[in-house]
Design a protein around this motif. Sequence first.
Motif, PDB file in Angstrom:
ATOM      1  N   PHE A 350      13.164  53.842   0.331  1.00 15.86           N
ATOM      2  CA  PHE A 350      13.745  52.848   1.262  1.00 15.86           C
ATOM      3  C   PHE A 350      13.458  53.233   2.718  1.00 15.86           C
ATOM      4  N   LEU A 351      13.632  54.522   3.055  1.00 13.36           N
ATOM      5  CA  LEU A 351      13.372  54.954   4.440  1.00 13.36           C
ATOM      6  C   LEU A 351      11.922  54.657   4.837  1.00 13.36           C
ATOM      7  N   ASN A 352      11.001  54.788   3.856  1.00  8.66           N
ATOM      8  CA  ASN A 352       9.601  54.471   4.150  1.00  8.66           C
ATOM      9  C   ASN A 352       9.400  52.988   4.451  1.00  8.66           C
ATOM     10  N   ALA A 353      10.300  52.148   3.950  1.00  9.18           N
ATOM     11  CA  ALA A 353      10.202  50.702   4.226  1.00  9.18           C
ATOM     12  C   ALA A 353      10.659  50.370   5.641  1.00  9.18           C
ATOM     13  N   LEU A 354      11.108  51.384   6.381  1.00  5.11           N
ATOM     14  CA  LEU A 354      11.516  51.177   7.778  1.00  5.11           C
ATOM     15  C   LEU A 354      10.394  51.527   8.750  1.00  5.11           C
ATOM     16  N   ASN A 355       9.215  51.885   8.193  1.00  9.82           N
ATOM     17  CA  ASN A 355       8.066  52.189   9.056  1.00  9.82           C
ATOM     18  C   ASN A 355       7.370  50.902   9.470  1.00  9.82           C
ATOM     19  N   ASP A 356       6.901  50.860  10.700  1.00 11.57           N
ATOM     20  CA  ASP A 356       6.169  49.703  11.199  1.00 11.57           C
ATOM     21  C   ASP A 356       5.257  50.191  12.314  1.00 11.57           C
ATOM     22  N   ASN A 357       3.957  50.131  12.061  1.00  9.81           N
ATOM     23  CA  ASN A 357       3.001  50.634  13.055  1.00  9.81           C
ATOM     24  C   ASN A 357       2.468  49.549  13.975  1.00  9.81           C
ATOM     25  N   SER A 358       3.169  48.439  14.079  1.00  5.90           N
ATOM     26  CA  SER A 358       2.659  47.331  14.897  1.00  5.90           C
ATOM     27  C   SER A 358       2.951  47.510  16.384  1.00  5.90           C
ATOM     28  N   PHE A 359       3.535  48.643  16.774  1.00  5.91           N
ATOM     29  CA  PHE A 359       3.857  48.845  18.194  1.00  5.91           C
ATOM     30  C   PHE A 359       2.587  49.062  19.031  1.00  5.91           C
ATOM     31  N   ASP A 360       2.697  48.796  20.322  1.00  6.75           N
ATOM     32  CA  ASP A 360       1.596  48.960  21.275  1.00  6.75           C
ATOM     33  C   ASP A 360       1.195  50.443  21.328  1.00  6.75           C
ATOM     34  N   GLN A 361      -0.070  50.723  20.976  1.00 10.19           N
ATOM     35  CA  GLN A 361      -0.530  52.123  20.946  1.00 10.19           C
ATOM     36  C   GLN A 361      -1.595  52.386  22.011  1.00 10.19           C
ATOM     37  N   THR A 362      -1.601  51.556  23.040  1.00 10.41           N
ATOM     38  CA  THR A 362      -2.619  51.689  24.089  1.00 10.41           C
ATOM     39  C   THR A 362      -2.596  53.071  24.748  1.00 10.41           C
ATOM     40  N   ILE A 363      -3.775  53.673  24.861  1.00  9.77           N
ATOM     41  CA  ILE A 363      -3.926  54.912  25.626  1.00  9.77           C
ATOM     42  C   ILE A 363      -4.793  54.576  26.839  1.00  9.77           C
ATOM     43  N   PRO A 364      -4.218  54.576  28.048  1.00 10.09           N
ATOM     44  CA  PRO A 364      -5.017  54.174  29.208  1.00 10.09           C
ATOM     45  C   PRO A 364      -6.156  55.156  29.466  1.00 10.09           C
ATOM     46  N   SER A 365      -7.290  54.633  29.934  1.00 16.93           N
ATOM     47  CA  SER A 365      -8.437  55.519  30.169  1.00 16.93           C
ATOM     48  C   SER A 365      -8.359  56.166  31.552  1.00 16.93           C
ATOM     49  N   SER A 366      -7.491  55.622  32.415  1.00 12.69           N
ATOM     50  CA  SER A 366      -7.306  56.261  33.720  1.00 12.69           C
ATOM     51  C   SER A 366      -5.922  55.905  34.244  1.00 12.69           C
ATOM     52  N   VAL A 367      -5.444  56.686  35.216  1.00 14.05           N
ATOM     53  CA  VAL A 367      -4.175  56.382  35.885  1.00 14.05           C
ATOM     54  C   VAL A 367      -4.424  56.386  37.397  1.00 14.05           C
ATOM     55  N   PRO A 368      -3.577  55.665  38.176  1.00 15.74           N
ATOM     56  CA  PRO A 368      -3.862  55.469  39.604  1.00 15.74           C
ATOM     57  C   PRO A 368      -4.051  56.755  40.411  1.00 15.74           C
ATOM     58  N   SER A 369      -3.443  57.880  40.006  1.00 18.12           N
ATOM     59  CA  SER A 369      -3.610  59.113  40.786  1.00 18.12           C
ATOM     60  C   SER A 369      -5.004  59.701  40.615  1.00 18.12           C
ATOM     61  N   GLY A 370      -5.739  59.239  39.586  1.00 22.83           N
ATOM     62  CA  GLY A 370      -7.030  59.831  39.278  1.00 22.83           C
ATOM     63  C   GLY A 370      -6.922  61.094  38.440  1.00 22.83           C
ATOM     64  N   MET A 371      -5.692  61.514  38.134  1.00 23.54           N
ATOM     65  CA  MET A 371      -5.516  62.704  37.294  1.00 23.54           C
ATOM     66  C   MET A 371      -5.792  62.336  35.838  1.00 23.54           C
ATOM     67  N   ASN A 372      -5.718  63.351  34.934  1.00 23.00           N
ATOM     68  CA  ASN A 372      -5.907  63.117  33.508  1.00 23.00           C
ATOM     69  C   ASN A 372      -4.790  62.247  32.947  1.00 23.00           C
ATOM     70  N   PRO A 373      -5.109  61.086  32.358  1.00 24.26           N
ATOM     71  CA  PRO A 373      -4.038  60.282  31.760  1.00 24.26           C
ATOM     72  C   PRO A 373      -3.267  61.109  30.723  1.00 24.26           C
ATOM     73  N   GLY A 374      -1.947  61.188  30.880  1.00 22.20           N
ATOM     74  CA  GLY A 374      -1.125  61.936  29.919  1.00 22.20           C
ATOM     75  C   GLY A 374      -0.875  63.372  30.337  1.00 22.20           C
ATOM     76  N   GLY A 375      -1.736  63.944  31.175  1.00 20.62           N
ATOM     77  CA  GLY A 375      -1.584  65.351  31.572  1.00 20.62           C
ATOM     78  C   GLY A 375      -2.586  66.229  30.839  1.00 20.62           C
ATOM     79  N   ARG A 376      -2.245  67.511  30.682  1.00 17.90           N
ATOM     80  CA  ARG A 376      -3.191  68.439  30.033  1.00 17.90           C
ATOM     81  C   ARG A 376      -3.038  68.355  28.518  1.00 17.90           C
ATOM     82  N   LEU A 377      -3.643  67.305  27.953  1.00 16.06           N
ATOM     83  CA  LEU A 377      -3.446  67.054  26.517  1.00 16.06           C
ATOM     84  C   LEU A 377      -4.473  67.788  25.655  1.00 16.06           C
ATOM     85  N   ASN A 378      -5.535  68.356  26.274  1.00 15.67           N
ATOM     86  CA  ASN A 378      -6.429  69.160  25.432  1.00 15.67           C
ATOM     87  C   ASN A 378      -7.039  70.296  26.239  1.00 15.67           C
TER      88      ASN A 378
END
Length: 378
Positions: A350-378
């Motif tokens: 039943f708990l698995n029936a509460l999963n829904d992956n339809s949410f917005d998963q956009t990962i921006p390719s840039s951010v206005p500061s020009g820094m790495n989007p998300g920070g030091r992710l790798n």
Amino acid sequence: MQRFLVLSIVVIASLFLLNSCAPDNEEDDFDLGINPTNDVISALPTDVIAPANNQSTTEKIELGRALFWDPVLSGNGDISCATCHHPNEGYADGIERSLGTGGTGLGTNRRGGIEVARNSPTIINTAFNGINQGGNYDPTNAEMFWDNRTRSLELQAIQPLLSAEEMRGPNISEQAIIDTVLNRLRNIPAYATLFQNSFGGTNPINEVNLGRAIAAFERSIIANDSPFDRYQRGDLNALTNQQINGMMQFIEVGCADCHSGPMLSDYDLHNIGAPDDGLNDDGGGNNRFRTPTLRNLGSTAPYMHNGTFNSLQQVMQHYDRNGGNNNNLDPEFRDLGNLNNQNIQEIISFLNALNDNSFDQTIPSSVPSGMNPGGRLN
Ligand code: HEC
Ligand code: HEC
């Protein structure tokens, strides 16, 4: 009187008959009470309510998204909200307790960084925090954090900036960090335009609008179309028999005494005795935490306020032991009905029936500061 009664019975009976002839009429299934959970748990609304003074607009959501991903909001420019609330990790971070500023990497690859005392909850559906069994909620008073210490997404959004462990770091004082960040934003032309288009006015880059833009973005991260939601809205084929049994067991054994309403949370604090390492104990052995949502657990392991359990099976084992005579623990926890291997497996499905992956998963390719989007992710 008698005639009225007979008439009503005839009307009701024919409604049932009509309904059985037209099983695809979703509205009727629901109205006639075929929904077996009696609204103790129910589908999420299709629309989100925003505070009157922070209605969502496309511009505001896009500004909020930029801020959410931009490490310019952190003292050392190395971490963003998305580091710990990342779409690839179900908008949580996939580790027991978050690793804040100073770290590198995402999820289980994250290394270094100041240790945070708690597990990162997902921001998916936080738009609905505080929703009750009747489907009502006030977004200006919505409970935030494992201990409900802050109300509303608008006010919550400022807290990680102030936190030395999460985003502020050791070099800038708590008193100075907000002005430091606002001044950085004022010096980036793209932000000046984005804030102006979102809020207007003479000095739109301020603390209140910062919180409002991030909150508007978070209100756009919604997952309200799980198999459970579709079933509750009348698609009786959306759940398997095992999941339907699990849903009934979930109510029957008493999980829904706390995990109730459309978010599967009563938004109250309870002590269910999840093992703690002392980091979160108030000193008196009192570990009261908010009942978390049970939506999207498929992407938000590990579980509990400190990530102490890696799997739903482990969570269920904890509930199976339910604390015996320990009077510190919540009565609804101690009164849980008996679990056996069959209903444990049914509840998990039943708990698995509460999963829904339809949410917005956009990962921006840039951010206005020009820094790495998300920070030091790798
Ligand atoms: C270092 C990791 C980290 C960063 C960075 C971070 N968070 Fe969190 N977030 C957490 C943790 C851990 C909690 C739970 C803390 C608690 O309950 O005491 C949390 C809680 C939340 C909640 C409450 C959810 C709920 O249902 O109660 C929201 C909303 C949220 N964060 C949004 C943000 C936003 C917006 C930012 C950026 C401004 C941000 N977070 C930055 C780790 C992080
Ligand atoms: C007394 C209220 C109460 C009852 C009854 C209860 N829970 Fe919980 N549940 C909580 C609280 C509070 C937490 C968080 C505890 C913590 O973090 O230490 C939690 C955590 C969870 C989690 C982890 C979610 C996450 O994101 O970390 C799951 C899964 C869960 N409960 C499922 C169930 C199931 C299944 C049942 C029935 C067998 C149940 N709960 C009964 C209050 C309750």
